[in-house]
Design an enzyme around this catalytic site. Sequence first.
Site, mmCIF file in Angstrom:
data_model
loop_
_atom_site.group_PDB
_atom_site.id
_atom_site.type_symbol
_atom_site.label_atom_id
_atom_site.label_comp_id
_atom_site.label_asym_id
_atom_site.label_seq_id
_atom_site.Cartn_x
_atom_site.Cartn_y
_atom_site.Cartn_z
ATOM 1 N N ARG A 293 34.210 -26.219 70.003
ATOM 2 C CA ARG A 293 33.354 -26.254 71.194
ATOM 3 C C ARG A 293 32.568 -27.569 71.316
ATOM 4 O O ARG A 293 32.464 -28.141 72.392
ATOM 5 C CB ARG A 293 32.365 -25.084 71.094
ATOM 6 C CG ARG A 293 31.568 -24.831 72.344
ATOM 7 C CD ARG A 293 30.443 -23.831 72.072
ATOM 8 N NE ARG A 293 30.855 -22.683 71.309
ATOM 9 C CZ ARG A 293 31.320 -21.554 71.824
ATOM 10 N NH1 ARG A 293 31.395 -21.407 73.125
ATOM 11 N NH2 ARG A 293 31.689 -20.554 71.035
ATOM 12 N N GLU B 82 35.299 -27.909 61.027
ATOM 13 C CA GLU B 82 36.247 -27.635 62.126
ATOM 14 C C GLU B 82 35.535 -27.394 63.448
ATOM 15 O O GLU B 82 35.556 -26.281 63.977
ATOM 16 C CB GLU B 82 37.036 -26.357 61.800
ATOM 17 C CG GLU B 82 37.868 -26.435 60.556
ATOM 18 C CD GLU B 82 38.334 -25.066 60.075
ATOM 19 O OE1 GLU B 82 37.686 -24.044 60.383
ATOM 20 O OE2 GLU B 82 39.356 -25.031 59.393
ATOM 21 N N CYS C 134 40.127 -9.494 91.799
ATOM 22 C CA CYS C 134 39.866 -8.132 92.241
ATOM 23 C C CYS C 134 39.236 -7.352 91.091
ATOM 24 O O CYS C 134 39.902 -6.570 90.418
ATOM 25 C CB CYS C 134 41.169 -7.499 92.682
ATOM 26 S SG CYS C 134 40.859 -6.040 93.647
ATOM 27 N N GLU C 135 37.977 -7.642 90.868
ATOM 28 C CA GLU C 135 37.236 -6.991 89.791
ATOM 29 C C GLU C 135 35.755 -7.314 89.970
ATOM 30 O O GLU C 135 35.388 -8.483 90.076
ATOM 31 C CB GLU C 135 37.744 -7.510 88.432
ATOM 32 C CG GLU C 135 36.766 -7.261 87.331
ATOM 33 C CD GLU C 135 37.409 -7.048 85.967
ATOM 34 O OE1 GLU C 135 38.634 -6.928 85.853
ATOM 35 O OE2 GLU C 135 36.627 -7.002 85.016
HETATM 36 N N1 LLP Z 1 37.165 -22.550 62.577
HETATM 37 C C1 LLP Z 1 37.420 -21.246 62.624
HETATM 38 C C2 LLP Z 1 38.002 -20.594 61.447
HETATM 39 C C3 LLP Z 1 37.119 -20.497 63.759
HETATM 40 O O1 LLP Z 1 37.357 -19.198 63.779
HETATM 41 C C4 LLP Z 1 36.564 -21.149 64.894
HETATM 42 C C5 LLP Z 1 36.274 -20.413 66.117
HETATM 43 C C6 LLP Z 1 36.320 -22.524 64.817
HETATM 44 C C7 LLP Z 1 36.619 -23.201 63.639
HETATM 45 C C8 LLP Z 1 35.735 -23.309 65.947
HETATM 46 O O2 LLP Z 1 34.474 -22.868 66.303
HETATM 47 P P1 LLP Z 1 33.599 -23.666 67.384
HETATM 48 O O3 LLP Z 1 33.197 -24.973 66.766
HETATM 49 O O4 LLP Z 1 34.439 -23.866 68.586
HETATM 50 O O5 LLP Z 1 32.461 -22.771 67.648
HETATM 51 N N2 LLP Z 1 36.177 -17.616 72.536
HETATM 52 C C9 LLP Z 1 34.822 -17.716 72.035
HETATM 53 C C10 LLP Z 1 34.752 -18.527 70.768
HETATM 54 C C11 LLP Z 1 35.609 -17.990 69.673
HETATM 55 C C12 LLP Z 1 35.524 -18.832 68.432
HETATM 56 C C13 LLP Z 1 36.538 -18.413 67.444
HETATM 57 N N3 LLP Z 1 36.593 -19.208 66.270
HETATM 58 C C14 LLP Z 1 33.939 -18.333 73.123
HETATM 59 O O6 LLP Z 1 34.432 -18.604 74.211
HETATM 60 O O7 LLP Z 1 32.740 -18.508 72.903
#
Ligand code: LLP
Length: 444
Positions: A293, A290, A361-362
């Site tokens: 990013r 999955e 504003c932070e």
């Molecule tokens: N699968 C599950 C169960 C997850 O919890 C996540 C991300 C992904 C897949 C995708 O992960 P990726 O390939 O995108 O790393 N907001 C944070 C990232 C939070 C990720 C949460 N879960 C940031 O901006 O770095």
Amino acid sequence: MYLHGSSTINEQGHLQIGGCDTLELKEQYGTPLYIMDEQLIRQRCREYMDAFRATGMQFQVAYASKAFCTMAICRIVEEEGLSLDVVSEGELYTALEAGFPAARIHFHGNNKTPDELEMALDAQIGCFVVDNFIELQMLNAIAAEKGLKPAILLRVTPGVEAHTHEFISTGQEDSKFGFDIGNGSAEEAVKQAHQLPHVELLGLHSHIGSQIFEVDGFEVAAQRVADFARQLQQEAGVSFKVINLGGGFGIRYIEEDTPLAAHTYVEAIANAVKQQFAGLEGELPQIWIEPGRSIVGDAGTTLYTIGTSKDIPGVRKYVSVDGGMTDNPRPALYDAKYEALLANRVNDEPSELVSIAGKCCESGDMLIWDIELAEPVAGDLLAVPCTGAYNYSMASNYNRIRRPAVVLVNDGQSDLIVERESFEDITRKDVVPARLRASVTSRS
Ligand code: LLP
């Protein structure tokens, strides 16, 4: 400066993305503006799909839509043959509105509501990633009422926590997600699920972290999950068709970042699963992953117009842009690092150390601390690359700042995929109770 994907510098010294001059994009759409490089998104999708095809295993690559969820991106990943991971009714709704095939949608989340389960069951999505015992029973009960038998994976925590360069083998039970393998709750969940008449247990899921640059954490997680699956197969006769190893593959935000190629992660995962299941009866399980990013992250660039600046001699020079933590909360939330360039004069030599501030504003609303730029002045265009993941999807209306537009560029063509919010959007959900209305009408 590293230029991602289809980004180039044109003859006028302007940053061009997907064949579109960023100055023209500013004229047409205004700033702040998220620019998404369609070719790079498609390339990233293909890298995963091709890597899996080369392993000879059965697989699904589900785009984790939380990274950037709009109808257009759903269309793109659908065309590329990916599946889709959603975490809420809002993401599910977006996918269904975009015509994403329900059978390729996987539903995640540690607190899916009965309404969400119903909505997903009615849509006949492909798979539920069940996170806890309450959800397991609730899904079985709602599915029974509807005469359905949805496919499920059980989310397990294998005791591996991965960070950018290292992973920690914790035996960590202390997570809000999933069934712990170490304390026996995963085994209990498998046994329950196996008995329930209205769920079909397809397999197991684990996700060890995000922005990971090494394969070791994935290998260990794959081994532990596979080992656990083997054990249950031998002891309880449960066979697993799917092992899902989540997302978390790192990308290059700044020069020092050293992500691996998609195929390196994929091969390591595939080999770990193959090894663990070697010698066991039955087919090898399918592998699902999955990525979020790493599909959209480096395909996104945010374009800002520079406004005011404040020079504190001997201390620092703050240069402010027309966006900030509202369109990119990651520096404030995670201390995330970004690079930037002056899109209207990319070739000018960096000569001044400045810090890029947002307009909220932070004090914490800083996008970049300490970056060398070519004496930025009001009216210059600042491009911040690698803002395709978890920027638009985590954007807010703090200070009632309107969320930017998102434009998709490819081969010299630009298409709006999300409109800039209007002033009407800002007050659209406000309700003024009757007893306060006089002052509203007196304004108009
Ligand atoms: N699968 C599950 C169960 C997850 O919890 C996540 C991300 C992904 C897949 C995708 O992960 P990726 O390939 O995108 O790393 N907001 C944070 C990232 C939070 C990720 C949460 N879960 C940031 O901006 O770095």
